[in-house]
Write an enzyme that holds these catalytic residues in place. Structure first.
Site, PDB file in Angstrom:
ATOM      1  CG  ASN A  75      -1.781   1.221   1.285  1.00  0.00           C
ATOM      2  OD1 ASN A  75      -1.666   2.036   0.559  1.00  0.00           O
ATOM      3  ND2 ASN A  75      -2.199   1.327   2.544  1.00  0.00           N
ATOM      4  CE  LYS A  91       0.232   3.273   5.050  1.00  0.00           C
ATOM      5  NZ  LYS A  91       0.538   3.295   6.293  1.00  0.00           N
ATOM      6  CG  HIS A 119      -5.482   2.287   5.611  1.00  0.00           C
ATOM      7  ND1 HIS A 119      -4.980   3.010   6.597  1.00  0.00           N
ATOM      8  CD2 HIS A 119      -4.633   1.253   5.207  1.00  0.00           C
ATOM      9  CE1 HIS A 119      -3.821   2.788   6.724  1.00  0.00           C
ATOM     10  NE2 HIS A 119      -3.470   1.699   5.940  1.00  0.00           N
ATOM     11  CD  GLU A 170      -2.662   5.331   7.057  1.00  0.00           C
ATOM     12  OE1 GLU A 170      -2.557   5.583   5.719  1.00  0.00           O
ATOM     13  OE2 GLU A 170      -1.364   4.935   7.417  1.00  0.00           O
ATOM     14  CD  GLU A 191      -3.001  -2.255   7.196  1.00  0.00           C
ATOM     15  OE1 GLU A 191      -2.159  -2.221   6.728  1.00  0.00           O
ATOM     16  OE2 GLU A 191      -3.877  -0.830   7.332  1.00  0.00           O
ATOM     17  N   GLY A 250       3.413   2.481  10.565  1.00  0.00           N
ATOM     18  CA  GLY A 250       4.136   3.431  10.428  1.00  0.00           C
ATOM     19  C   GLY A 250       5.051   3.785  11.477  1.00  0.00           C
ATOM     20  CB  SER A 308       6.186  -1.655  11.675  1.00  0.00           C
ATOM     21  OG  SER A 308       5.704  -0.313  11.920  1.00  0.00           O
TER      22      SER A 308
HETATM   23  P1  13P Z   1       3.678   0.252   7.407  1.00  0.00           P
HETATM   24  O1  13P Z   1       3.816  -0.874   7.003  1.00  0.00           O
HETATM   25  O2  13P Z   1       4.349   1.702   6.905  1.00  0.00           O
HETATM   26  O3  13P Z   1       3.578   0.268   9.030  1.00  0.00           O
HETATM   27  O4  13P Z   1       2.155   0.707   7.153  1.00  0.00           O
HETATM   28  C1  13P Z   1       1.058  -0.400   7.355  1.00  0.00           C
HETATM   29  C2  13P Z   1      -0.058  -0.147   6.590  1.00  0.00           C
HETATM   30  O5  13P Z   1      -0.913   0.987   6.873  1.00  0.00           O
HETATM   31  C3  13P Z   1      -0.500  -0.529   5.241  1.00  0.00           C
HETATM   32  O6  13P Z   1      -1.978  -0.244   5.090  1.00  0.00           O
END
Ligand code: 13P
Length: 252
Positions: free
Chosen positions: A9, A11, A93, A95, A165, A171, A211
């Site tokens: 992903n 982002k 997601h 976010e 997640e 992140g 992560s």
């Molecule tokens: P990271 O691997 O950067 O922690 O992100 C995970 C994520 O949100 C994937 O959708």
């Protein structure tokens, strides 16, 4: 038998030109054939370039969708538009749930809209640190599943992937331990048994995200209920994404 889905992903990262550069490197580094399924979800503006540069080597996905076919929805993208480029679409997601206040009901609408266009939804669920500390992780996830998958049939579940997640691991560099991740994945699998049946639950892929990187991929992907990863940071570099694909392939 489930095979791993190793999903990147991106982002809000990478222009179309940067996507082309990624796939040029990826195509040179990745083995011609992989046992696991690999997927990259670029931004909307990089989808066309990604499709061309990827040369059909791996699946492509989108990061969001609006649950209507067409019309007066300024700035939004429909499932039909996405179906020219992708097979998978991420929904829910954390976010978007947090920053854009997306509700479970809205996410459910998106899932139905995607399925009606033969697109495969990846439904993200997961608890915040406060919710985990308060002992509410399973309640939050159960609610996200119940409302997110409302009015979905057993047959439709075959096209759906779930991604666990934990928000505290996204992140942050802090990964859920394999034991914590496995515990939640087993909870999700049992939830699917209860709400659908065992054969549906056995067929659904449950990805871990937060992560995930080459250094922890082996331990996480070795867990019995972890069927792949949804990878943010470590999917931005072709080399680290290919390393994770190779680790997954060795486990199959
Ligand atoms: P990271 O691997 O950067 O922690 O992100 C995970 C994520 O949100 C994937 O959708």
């Amino acid at each position: 038998m489930r095979t791993f889905l190793i999903a990147g992903n991106w982002k809000m990262n990478k222009t179309a030109e940067e996507a082309r550069a990624f796939f040029a490197e990826f195509n040179a580094l990745a083995p011609a054939k992989t046992k696991c399924e690999a997927l990259i979800c670029p931004t909307f503006t990089a989808l066309s370039a990604a499709k061309e540069a990827n040369k059909g080597r791996i699946s492509l996905g989108a990061q969001n969708v609006y649950p209507k076919d067409s019309g007066a929805f300024t700035g939004e993208i429909s499932p039909k538009m996405l179906s020219e480029f992708v097979t998978y679409v991420i929904v829910g997601h954390s976010e978007r749930r947090t920053l854009l206040k997306e509700s479970n009901a809205f996410i459910n609408e998106k899932i139905h809209a995607l399925l009606s266009h033969q697109l495969k939804p990846i439904l993200c669920v997961g608890e915040s640190l406060e919710e985990r500390k308060a002992g509410r992780a399973f309640d939050v996830i159960a609610e996200e599943l119940t409302e997110g998958l409302a009015a979905i049939s057993k047959e439709q579940m075959a096209a759906i992937t779930i991604a666990y997640e934990p928000i505290w691991a996204i992140g942050t560099g802090e990964t859920a331990t394999p034991a914590i991740a496995q515990e939640v994945h087993a909870f999700i699998r049992n939830w699917l048994v209860k709400h659908f049946d065992k054969s549906v639950a056995d067929g659904v892929r449950i990805l871990y995200g937060g992560s995930l990187k080459a250094s922890n991929a082996h331990d996480l992907l070795s867990q019995p209920d972890i069927d792949g990863g949804l990878i943010g940071g470590a999917s931005l570099e072709a080399k680290s994404f290919v390393d994770i694909i190779q680790i997954a392939d060795e486990l199959l």
